[in-house]
Design a protein around this motif. Structure first.
Motif, PDB file in Angstrom:
ATOM      1  N   ARG A  56     -22.832  12.005  15.175  1.00  0.00           N
ATOM      2  CA  ARG A  56     -22.616  12.875  14.563  1.00  0.00           C
ATOM      3  C   ARG A  56     -20.913  12.613  15.099  1.00  0.00           C
ATOM      4  NH1 ARG A  56     -23.009  19.105  17.464  1.00  0.00           N
ATOM      5  NH2 ARG A  56     -21.012  19.454  16.834  1.00  0.00           N
ATOM      6  N   SER A  69     -26.579  13.906   6.892  1.00  0.00           N
ATOM      7  CA  SER A  69     -26.691  13.373   8.166  1.00  0.00           C
ATOM      8  C   SER A  69     -28.003  12.532   7.293  1.00  0.00           C
ATOM      9  CB  SER A  69     -27.262  14.555   8.680  1.00  0.00           C
ATOM     10  OG  SER A  69     -26.657  15.364   9.363  1.00  0.00           O
ATOM     11  N   TYR A 119     -32.792  14.675  14.703  1.00  0.00           N
ATOM     12  CA  TYR A 119     -31.813  15.226  14.576  1.00  0.00           C
ATOM     13  C   TYR A 119     -30.203  15.264  13.443  1.00  0.00           C
ATOM     14  CZ  TYR A 119     -26.391  16.250  16.380  1.00  0.00           C
ATOM     15  OH  TYR A 119     -25.154  16.355  16.194  1.00  0.00           O
ATOM     16  N   TRP A 122     -31.989  18.291  11.117  1.00  0.00           N
ATOM     17  CA  TRP A 122     -31.667  19.436  11.606  1.00  0.00           C
ATOM     18  C   TRP A 122     -30.459  19.788  11.612  1.00  0.00           C
ATOM     19  CZ3 TRP A 122     -27.328  20.502  15.097  1.00  0.00           C
ATOM     20  CH2 TRP A 122     -27.499  21.748  15.403  1.00  0.00           C
ATOM     21  N   ARG A 123     -29.599  18.790  11.999  1.00  0.00           N
ATOM     22  CA  ARG A 123     -28.437  18.940  10.813  1.00  0.00           C
ATOM     23  C   ARG A 123     -27.986  19.094   9.969  1.00  0.00           C
ATOM     24  NH1 ARG A 123     -22.881  16.504  13.330  1.00  0.00           N
ATOM     25  NH2 ARG A 123     -22.706  16.381  11.283  1.00  0.00           N
ATOM     26  N   ARG A 125     -30.016  20.413   7.693  1.00  0.00           N
ATOM     27  CA  ARG A 125     -31.176  22.027   6.901  1.00  0.00           C
ATOM     28  C   ARG A 125     -30.265  22.648   7.625  1.00  0.00           C
ATOM     29  NH1 ARG A 125     -36.916  22.839   7.840  1.00  0.00           N
ATOM     30  NH2 ARG A 125     -36.408  24.149   6.823  1.00  0.00           N
ATOM     31  N   SER A 126     -29.061  22.557   8.731  1.00  0.00           N
ATOM     32  CA  SER A 126     -28.267  23.886   9.499  1.00  0.00           C
ATOM     33  C   SER A 126     -26.954  24.372   8.501  1.00  0.00           C
ATOM     34  CB  SER A 126     -27.910  22.980  10.369  1.00  0.00           C
ATOM     35  OG  SER A 126     -26.577  22.120  10.792  1.00  0.00           O
ATOM     36  N   VAL A 127     -26.735  23.450   7.483  1.00  0.00           N
ATOM     37  CA  VAL A 127     -25.709  23.183   6.188  1.00  0.00           C
ATOM     38  C   VAL A 127     -27.025  24.146   5.186  1.00  0.00           C
ATOM     39  CG1 VAL A 127     -23.985  21.968   7.519  1.00  0.00           C
ATOM     40  CG2 VAL A 127     -25.588  20.920   5.801  1.00  0.00           C
ATOM     41  N   GLY A 128     -28.287  23.699   4.999  1.00  0.00           N
ATOM     42  CA  GLY A 128     -28.980  24.389   3.926  1.00  0.00           C
ATOM     43  C   GLY A 128     -29.529  22.624   3.120  1.00  0.00           C
ATOM     44  N   SER A 134     -37.705  20.962   3.804  1.00  0.00           N
ATOM     45  CA  SER A 134     -37.958  22.503   2.768  1.00  0.00           C
ATOM     46  C   SER A 134     -38.394  21.874   1.250  1.00  0.00           C
ATOM     47  CB  SER A 134     -35.822  22.131   2.900  1.00  0.00           C
ATOM     48  OG  SER A 134     -35.818  21.673   2.110  1.00  0.00           O
TER      49      SER A 134
END
Length: 140
Positions: A56, A69, A119, A122-123, A125-128, A134
């Motif tokens: 990060r 990421s 992680y 997840w990072r 996917r959290s911004v699409g 997916s």
């Protein structure tokens, strides 16, 4: 897509993290891996959190998009994984630990790398960002 320069920077940072960990485990590995299973588990969790924070922080420093990421995590992890494979071949000499400690040590390394990749997914996917999850490459 990462530029070559960025890939080299991320790989160098990843290698330096692994090298720092190798030195730390050489100096304090007995306390971390030969003090019982609870201490080994806590060590693995600590390493996992640390490598996620390095990912990060490094991405923030390089102003990288969170969608990258997964790619960045793989580029950062690979040099250490190659180094770790070599270190496992000469485990007692390279770590200063007893051979019976090798399974717990290797498990901590695998666990922390696995957490890093989860992680990173997840990072992203959290911004699409589209990941292998997916796109449907993994079926339920």
């Amino acid at each position: 897509m990462l530029r070559d320069r960025d890939s080299l920077i991320y790989a160098a940072i990843g290698f330096s993290v692994w090298l720092n960990g190798a030195l730390t485990f050489w100096l304090g590995g007995t306390a971390l891996f030969e003090s019982g299973p609870l201490v080994s588990v806590l060590s693995a969790i600590g390493v996992a959190i640390a490598v996620c924070m390095v990912l990060r922080g490094t991405m923030a420093w390089r102003k990288a998009d969170a969608a990258q990421s997964v790619t960045v995590a793989v580029v950062m992890a690979l040099p250490g994984l190659f180094g770790e494979a070599a270190r496992q071949l000469v485990f007692p000499w390279a770590t200063g630990l007893q051979p019976m400690t090798q399974p717990a040590f290797a498990a901590a390394i695998f666990f922390s790398n696995g957490v890093l990749l989860v992680y990173a997914v997840w990072r992203a996917r959290s911004v699409g960002a589209e990941t292998f999850l997916s796109r449907g490459d993994i079926r339920r």
